[in-house]
Design an enzyme around this catalytic site. Structure first.
Site, mmCIF file in Angstrom:
data_model
loop_
_atom_site.group_PDB
_atom_site.id
_atom_site.type_symbol
_atom_site.label_atom_id
_atom_site.label_comp_id
_atom_site.label_asym_id
_atom_site.label_seq_id
_atom_site.Cartn_x
_atom_site.Cartn_y
_atom_site.Cartn_z
ATOM 1 N N ILE A 15 0.814 -1.219 0.000
ATOM 2 C CA ILE A 15 0.000 0.000 0.000
ATOM 3 C C ILE A 15 0.851 1.275 0.000
ATOM 4 O O ILE A 15 0.326 2.386 -0.035
ATOM 5 C CB ILE A 15 -0.978 0.030 1.203
ATOM 6 C CG1 ILE A 15 -0.230 -0.114 2.539
ATOM 7 C CG2 ILE A 15 -2.045 -1.046 1.059
ATOM 8 C CD1 ILE A 15 -1.121 0.035 3.764
ATOM 9 N N ARG A 17 5.320 2.832 -0.541
ATOM 10 C CA ARG A 17 6.730 2.536 -0.773
ATOM 11 C C ARG A 17 7.553 3.784 -0.486
ATOM 12 O O ARG A 17 7.159 4.894 -0.832
ATOM 13 C CB ARG A 17 6.922 2.076 -2.214
ATOM 14 C CG ARG A 17 8.324 1.657 -2.593
ATOM 15 C CD ARG A 17 8.344 1.045 -3.972
ATOM 16 N NE ARG A 17 7.777 -0.304 -3.961
ATOM 17 C CZ ARG A 17 8.493 -1.413 -3.820
ATOM 18 N NH1 ARG A 17 9.806 -1.334 -3.653
ATOM 19 N NH2 ARG A 17 7.909 -2.591 -3.827
ATOM 20 N N GLY A 18 8.714 3.598 0.149
ATOM 21 C CA GLY A 18 9.603 4.713 0.459
ATOM 22 C C GLY A 18 11.022 4.413 0.032
ATOM 23 O O GLY A 18 11.286 3.445 -0.682
ATOM 24 N N ARG A 19 11.953 5.270 0.488
ATOM 25 C CA ARG A 19 13.356 5.114 0.081
ATOM 26 C C ARG A 19 13.955 3.785 0.520
ATOM 27 O O ARG A 19 14.747 3.172 -0.180
ATOM 28 C CB ARG A 19 14.197 6.246 0.688
ATOM 29 C CG ARG A 19 14.282 7.488 -0.167
ATOM 30 C CD ARG A 19 15.404 8.395 0.289
ATOM 31 N NE ARG A 19 15.316 8.726 1.715
ATOM 32 C CZ ARG A 19 16.346 9.138 2.441
ATOM 33 N NH1 ARG A 19 17.551 9.213 1.904
ATOM 34 N NH2 ARG A 19 16.193 9.446 3.713
ATOM 35 N N PHE A 20 13.592 3.358 1.736
ATOM 36 C CA PHE A 20 14.268 2.195 2.317
ATOM 37 C C PHE A 20 13.368 0.986 2.523
ATOM 38 O O PHE A 20 13.813 -0.030 3.018
ATOM 39 C CB PHE A 20 14.904 2.574 3.660
ATOM 40 C CG PHE A 20 15.884 3.703 3.556
ATOM 41 C CD1 PHE A 20 17.024 3.578 2.786
ATOM 42 C CD2 PHE A 20 15.648 4.897 4.217
ATOM 43 C CE1 PHE A 20 17.924 4.630 2.676
ATOM 44 C CE2 PHE A 20 16.549 5.953 4.117
ATOM 45 C CZ PHE A 20 17.696 5.821 3.344
ATOM 46 N N LYS A 38 5.280 -1.620 8.092
ATOM 47 C CA LYS A 38 6.357 -0.937 7.372
ATOM 48 C C LYS A 38 7.610 -1.802 7.492
ATOM 49 O O LYS A 38 8.083 -2.062 8.604
ATOM 50 C CB LYS A 38 6.604 0.441 7.978
ATOM 51 C CG LYS A 38 7.675 1.263 7.251
ATOM 52 C CD LYS A 38 8.097 2.492 8.046
ATOM 53 C CE LYS A 38 7.043 3.560 8.073
ATOM 54 N NZ LYS A 38 7.555 4.823 8.684
ATOM 55 N N ASP A 133 8.429 17.799 11.428
ATOM 56 C CA ASP A 133 8.143 17.671 10.000
ATOM 57 C C ASP A 133 6.634 17.594 9.767
ATOM 58 O O ASP A 133 6.132 16.716 9.066
ATOM 59 C CB ASP A 133 8.843 16.442 9.413
ATOM 60 C CG ASP A 133 8.893 16.474 7.875
ATOM 61 O OD1 ASP A 133 8.736 17.569 7.300
ATOM 62 O OD2 ASP A 133 9.099 15.403 7.266
#
Length: 278
Positions: A15, A17-20, A38, A133
């Protein structure tokens, strides 16, 4: 994938996706309840990197803050030699970034977002955590449309009266004292939330430019304006709150608790409508 994770959960479709790593939906065979997991590939992050520090910091901070109705809850953590798996509350509705794109919010719609957001920020600050952030991408909604503050990878723990350092955040939303490289307090989160409120009411950011450098320069100037063509129907009381949240003088900038007590917040945005009509 961790044997312990597979024992406790059934991992389903991707569902996110990220850098790592990757986020999957998963569910507990015991309860039938769905979650998000995650999964981070540790081989992509060097042992002594800032990213590795942020990864473990996120777990620590989320354990400190949850359960809270407006903060994404962490349930389990599994780790093996290759991956770190974090089982989280599932927020499968759109995030705030999708909701603010190409539309302007009414004041009552905006306050419906600001109330739970500021309650989440106040909760963080009362537990000695600055998010650092705050941006629409990190404000999620669950299937019942309840707001959840997420992504604590940049968060910092602080003691009362203690200042923080380090340039973190996202260009449009970062506070001027962060851009300046100064030490700062948890009120950087209030500034970022003020930028979000401005965007919801105006459809444009308060400080902008054609590049990150130009945006940072505009943030440093902190010249807050309310263009009449955009703000003609926005109430004086809403503008008053924006001035108090987007105040360059940190000593005069509102705390999260003060924002929650402001008349625009306590009236559900209705005071603003009355002020415009009279």
């Amino acid at each position: 994938m961790s044997e312990a994770l597979r024992r406790d959960y059934r991992v389903c479709e991707e569902i996110g996706r990220g850098r790592f790593g990757v986020v999957h939906r998963c569910y507990s065979p015991e309860s039938g309840e769905s979650f998000a997991v995650k999964s981070i590939d540790k081989r992509l992050i060097s042992e002594d990197s800032v990213d590795r520090q942020c990864l473990y910091n996120e777990v620590k901070v989320m354990n400190l803050l949850t359960p809270n109705p407006n903060v994404v809850q962490i349930f389990n953590v599994y780790e093996d030699d290759i991956q770190l798996h974090i089982v989280l509350e599932l927020c499968n509705a759109s995030d705030l970034f999708e909701r603010v794109t190409n539309r302007v919010f009414s004041e009552s719609e905006a306050v419906a977002v600001m109330l739970p957001l500021m309650e989440a920020i106040a909760h963080c600050h009362s537990h000695g955590v600055a998010h650092r952030d705050i941006k629409p991408d990190n404000i999620l909604f669950d299937e019942w449309n309840r707001l959840k503050l997420a992504d604590f990878g940049s968060a910092e723990c602080f003691r009362e009266g203690e200042l923080m350092s380090g340039v973190v955040g996202t260009p449009y939303y970062v506070a001027p004292e962060v851009v300046a490289g100064s030490e700062y307090c948890e009120k950087v989160d209030v500034w970022s939330a003020g930028v979000i409120l401005y965007i919801m009411l105006a459809g444009i950011p308060p400080f902008y430019g054609d590049s990150a450098t130009e945006i940072f320069e505009a943030v440093l100037r902190a010249n807050l304006r309310f263009p009449p063509r955009v703000f003609h129907s926005v109430s004086p009381v809403a503008k008053d709150l924006l001035r108090k949240m987007l105040c360059k003088d940190v000593s005069r900038r509102f705390t999260a608790e003060q924002v929650l007590r402001h008349p625009w917040m306590t009236s559900g945005g209705e005071t603003g409508s009355v002020a415009v009509l009279t």
